[in-house]
Design a protein around this motif. Structure first.
Motif, PDB file in Angstrom:
ATOM      1  N   UNK A 232      32.358 -52.353   7.042  1.00 14.42           N
ATOM      2  CA  UNK A 232      31.231 -51.433   6.904  1.00 14.42           C
ATOM      3  C   UNK A 232      31.135 -50.996   5.449  1.00 14.42           C
ATOM      4  N   UNK A 233      29.927 -50.934   4.946  1.00 14.68           N
ATOM      5  CA  UNK A 233      29.725 -50.477   3.573  1.00 14.68           C
ATOM      6  C   UNK A 233      29.378 -49.000   3.578  1.00 14.68           C
ATOM      7  N   UNK A 234      28.671 -48.562   2.543  1.00 14.78           N
ATOM      8  CA  UNK A 234      28.333 -47.133   2.510  1.00 14.78           C
ATOM      9  C   UNK A 234      27.140 -46.834   3.411  1.00 14.78           C
ATOM     10  N   UNK A 235      27.160 -45.645   3.965  1.00 15.41           N
ATOM     11  CA  UNK A 235      26.063 -45.198   4.818  1.00 15.41           C
ATOM     12  C   UNK A 235      25.572 -43.866   4.254  1.00 15.41           C
ATOM     13  N   UNK A 236      24.281 -43.789   3.989  1.00 11.88           N
ATOM     14  CA  UNK A 236      23.732 -42.568   3.399  1.00 11.88           C
ATOM     15  C   UNK A 236      22.629 -41.992   4.290  1.00 11.88           C
ATOM     16  N   UNK A 237      22.540 -40.668   4.315  1.00  5.76           N
ATOM     17  CA  UNK A 237      21.439 -40.013   5.025  1.00  5.76           C
ATOM     18  C   UNK A 237      20.203 -40.073   4.127  1.00  5.76           C
ATOM     19  N   UNK A 238      19.066 -40.356   4.720  1.00  5.47           N
ATOM     20  CA  UNK A 238      17.845 -40.378   3.907  1.00  5.47           C
ATOM     21  C   UNK A 238      17.394 -38.953   3.613  1.00  5.47           C
ATOM     22  N   UNK A 242      16.229 -42.613  -0.221  1.00  7.13           N
ATOM     23  CA  UNK A 242      16.791 -43.871   0.300  1.00  7.13           C
ATOM     24  C   UNK A 242      16.021 -45.085  -0.200  1.00  7.13           C
ATOM     25  N   UNK A 243      14.693 -44.958  -0.298  1.00  8.76           N
ATOM     26  CA  UNK A 243      13.889 -46.094  -0.720  1.00  8.76           C
ATOM     27  C   UNK A 243      14.324 -46.553  -2.113  1.00  8.76           C
ATOM     28  N   UNK A 244      14.575 -45.575  -2.985  1.00 11.54           N
ATOM     29  CA  UNK A 244      14.997 -45.909  -4.355  1.00 11.54           C
ATOM     30  C   UNK A 244      16.365 -46.622  -4.325  1.00 11.54           C
ATOM     31  N   UNK A 245      17.238 -46.088  -3.479  1.00 14.52           N
ATOM     32  CA  UNK A 245      18.575 -46.657  -3.345  1.00 14.52           C
ATOM     33  C   UNK A 245      18.514 -48.122  -2.891  1.00 14.52           C
ATOM     34  N   UNK A 246      17.660 -48.371  -1.897  1.00 14.91           N
ATOM     35  CA  UNK A 246      17.540 -49.746  -1.383  1.00 14.91           C
ATOM     36  C   UNK A 246      16.960 -50.647  -2.476  1.00 14.91           C
TER      37      UNK A 246
END
Ligand SMILES: Cc1cc2nc3c(=O)[nH]c(=O)nc-3n(C[C@H](O)[C@H](O)[C@H](O)COP(=O)(O)OP(=O)(O)OC[C@H]3O[C@@H](n4cnc5c(N)ncnc54)[C@H](O)[C@@H]3O)c2cc1C
Ligand SMILES: Nc1ncnc2c1ncn2[C@@H]1O[C@H](COP(=O)(O)O)[C@@H](O)[C@H]1O
Lengths: 256, 323
Positions: A232-238, A242-246
């Protein structure tokens, strides 16, 4: 019109499957067993065809003691009779042996059409129905997402990677149906009660005129190992970012 | 020297990708590699079969192999097997491959292992490695008896040509007593644009979390911006939102893109078995405990209907353009 439908009991697919470390066979004891969800579509398809032709549906299952429950369930949905092949010596059968047994059962029932699932939820070899058809010398129409009968002909829309083929054959024939071909009905209380008085036969290998020696599996599991799993990698709350992160990640991967 | 056969299939007059993969995998086993092609367009692929390592090609060109399902091909293949006794027969796990293999097995009493990922030498013969329980376990099965058969899943091997040349061609006739069986009347192709799902570098897949069929439009937009293809979970295929050709998973397609973006997909193992081979996985799901996050490299806990449109705007702002 007599329609046979194959049903299989499988360990509850929502539970975690397990193999017996000594025999490498699927553990079926102490595990919830259910009607294979794929076979519910087959039962529904068979019932609809029978209803349209004043025909009857015969349920066929090969399996342990508890396969009787799934035969009963199919009868509660509306099938007229059932045939359960139950023999201790059939535990651990491979697809070929299963097909030989089921073909013998079909010969006994002598239907115009056999309906089965495309692949079972536990074994998912997907070869049993076509193998049965070959043993009977019948055509097989697999991966049907639409099915109709007219006169002595069965016509299906057969799934292909790019769409579907329109395929037809003369009866008798074997058809396998895909999930989503229909909306399987639920057994009603009346159906459950009614099923109790309808014929349900239990047969052994010899009852079917088969020889146990010809049914031993020609394959043997020699090793079971956990498959390599992803981490499992990192999991972030939006929080709106989040869009910028993706997008950053996609840029890092040089996709954009 | 052992003799390994590959049943090679054609799609649109070319060798099916899975057949090339299986030939590549079979070549690594050593032994004599031979291919069987039963297709009216088969003559056009003989050279490629040679390149991929087939020393001999059994070639049947009768139109009946296209016009009928499985039965004529299984009949002829059975005759060839009885004549030449291959030590192993490999099929790609396609719609037709599965049926032909099943029928051959029943006709001659040969054992079959399905869902095969690899074949390895074992004792004097072979064993097949297949995955079970949604690819959480790998099982090695010893193949016993004459000419055992294996149905190999797509993408189990990476297709690569070898250095073979001009194979020997053996013409195979369809005997008049061969059964015909089910008739193929018509082929309907569901139109689709953009790269093919199995070949795309980026796959944007949607599940029930999209909530309504019309919301798939945002996935199409995102896929276009990334020059990718749209995939789907079985839940939405069964619901009729998306054609079956888009389904990823155990009963759908296996994809191995560079990037797989799972949108509103829970990550049931029957789905993940078809996509866990992706190099990078991004998941968007509103449930922090969704199993898909256990195998994603980047997981976003959020609403797909907000995150995906925001991502589209972000990509457009960075200059991405639909072709
Ligand atoms: C024999 C067999 C074969 C199968 N083969 C396949 C196969 O080939 N492929 C396949 O995919 N499945 C297959 N399945 C079905 C599989 O088990 C799952 O049922 C299916 O994958 C679930 O689809 P889903 O993730 O879209 O739906 P669900 O499991 O219902 O998940 C929906 C997800 O969306 C999330 N969500 C909801 N709303 C939002 C929102 N607004 N924003 C973000 N997230 C949201 C939810 O948290 C949930 O995690 C098979 C099953 C069987 C028994
Ligand atoms: N033991 C069995 N009893 C009855 N039907 C079966 C059995 N095994 C397989 N089938 C039928 O064949 C279909 C395909 O199964 P399989 O080839 O095992 O994946 C199933 O969906 C069932 O309809």
């Amino acid at each position: 019109m007599r329609i046979a439908v194959f049903v299989k009991q499988v360990p509850d697919p929502s539970g975690a499957g397990r193999l017996d470390p000594a025999t490498n066979l699927l553990v079926r004891e102490g595990v919830e067993v259910v009607l294979d969800p794929g076979d519910a579509y087959g039962i529904e398809a068979a019932l609809q065809l029978a209803e349209a032709s004043q025909g009857e549906v015969v349920v066929i299952s090969m399996g342990g003691e508890r396969a009787l429950e799934v035969v009963r369930k199919a009868m509660a949905m509306g099938a007229g009779s059932g045939l359960h092949v139950f023999d201790q010596r059939l535990g651990g059968s491979d697809a070929l042996a299963t097909a030989r047994v089921l073909a013998a059962a079909v010969s006994r029932v002598a239907p115009d059409l056999v309906v089965a699932g495309t692949e079972s939820t536990d074994g998912y070899t997907g070869t049993v129905p076509a193998a049965v058809a070959e043993l009977l010398g019948w055509p097989s129409l697999t991966f049907a997402k639409h099915l109709e009968l007219s006169g002595g002909t069965v016509r299906v829309q057969r799934q292909t990677p790019a769409g579907h083929d329109l395929v037809e054959a003369d009866l008798p024939a074997v058809v396998t149906v895909t999930g989503g071909i229909n909306e399987p009905r639920y057994p009603t209380l009346k159906g459950i009660m009614g099923a109790k008085s309808r014929p349900l036969e239990q047969l052994s290998i010899e009852d079917l005129g088969l020889d146990a020696a010809g049914l031993s599996p020609q394959q043997r599991v020699v090793a079971v190992a956990p498959a390599p799993q992803r981490q499992a990698g990192r999991v972030v709350e939006d929080d709106g970012s989040a869009a910028r992160l993706i997008a950053d990640y996609l840029a890092e991967l040089k996709v954009i | 020297m052992s003799k390994i056969w590959v049943y090679a299939e054609l799609t649109n007059a070319e060798l099916a990708p899975v057949s090339l993969e299986v030939l590549t995998g079979a070549r690594q086993l050593g032994g004599d590699l031979e291919a069987v092609v039963l297709d009216p367009a088969g003559a056009g692929v003989v050279e490629t079969l040679g390149e991929y390592g087939a020393g001999t090609v059994y070639l049947g060109l009768d139109p009946s192999y296209r016009e009928h399902l499985a039965q004529p091909a299984a009949f002829v293949l059975a005759g060839l097997v009885e004549q030449h006794h291959p030590d192993l027969i490999l099929f790609g796990a396609t719609y037709d491959g599965r049926d032909i293999c099943a029928r051959l097995s029943a006709r001659l009493g040969l054992t079959v292992v399905a869902n095969v990922l690899d074949v390895v030498p074992h004792g004097n013969g072979y064993a097949a490695v297949s995955s079970i329980f949604g690819a959480t376990q790998n099982v090695t099965t010893e193949l016993l008896g004459p000419s055992p058969c294996a149905l190999v899943r797509a993408k189990s091997f990476v297709a690569a040509p070898g250095s073979g040349t001009g194979p020997q061609v053996v013409d195979v006739a369809l005997p008049p007593e061969a059964p015909t069986g089910a008739r193929r009347l018509e082929s309907v192709v569901t139109p689709s644009s953009g790269p093919k799902l199995e070949e795309a570098r980026v796959v944007v897949s949607g599940g029930r979390g999209l909530q309504a069929p019309e919301n798939f439009r945002i996935l199409e937009q995102l896929a276009e911006l990334l020059n990718g293809a749209v995939g789907a979970s079985r839940a939405v295929v069964d619901a009729g939102w998306v054609p079956y050709a888009r389904q990823v998973g155990q009963t759908g397609k296996t994809v191995k893109p560079d990037v797989y973006i799972a949108c509103g997909i829970s990550g049931a193992m029957q789905h993940t078995v078809g996509m866990k081979g992706a190099s990078h996985i991004i998941a968007i799901n509103k449930d922090r405990d969704a199993p898909i996050f256990k195998l994603s490299d980047l997981g976003v806990v959020g609403d797909v209907l907000k995150v995906v449109p925001a991502l589209i705007s972000e990509l457009e702002a960075r200059g991405a353009q639909a072709p």
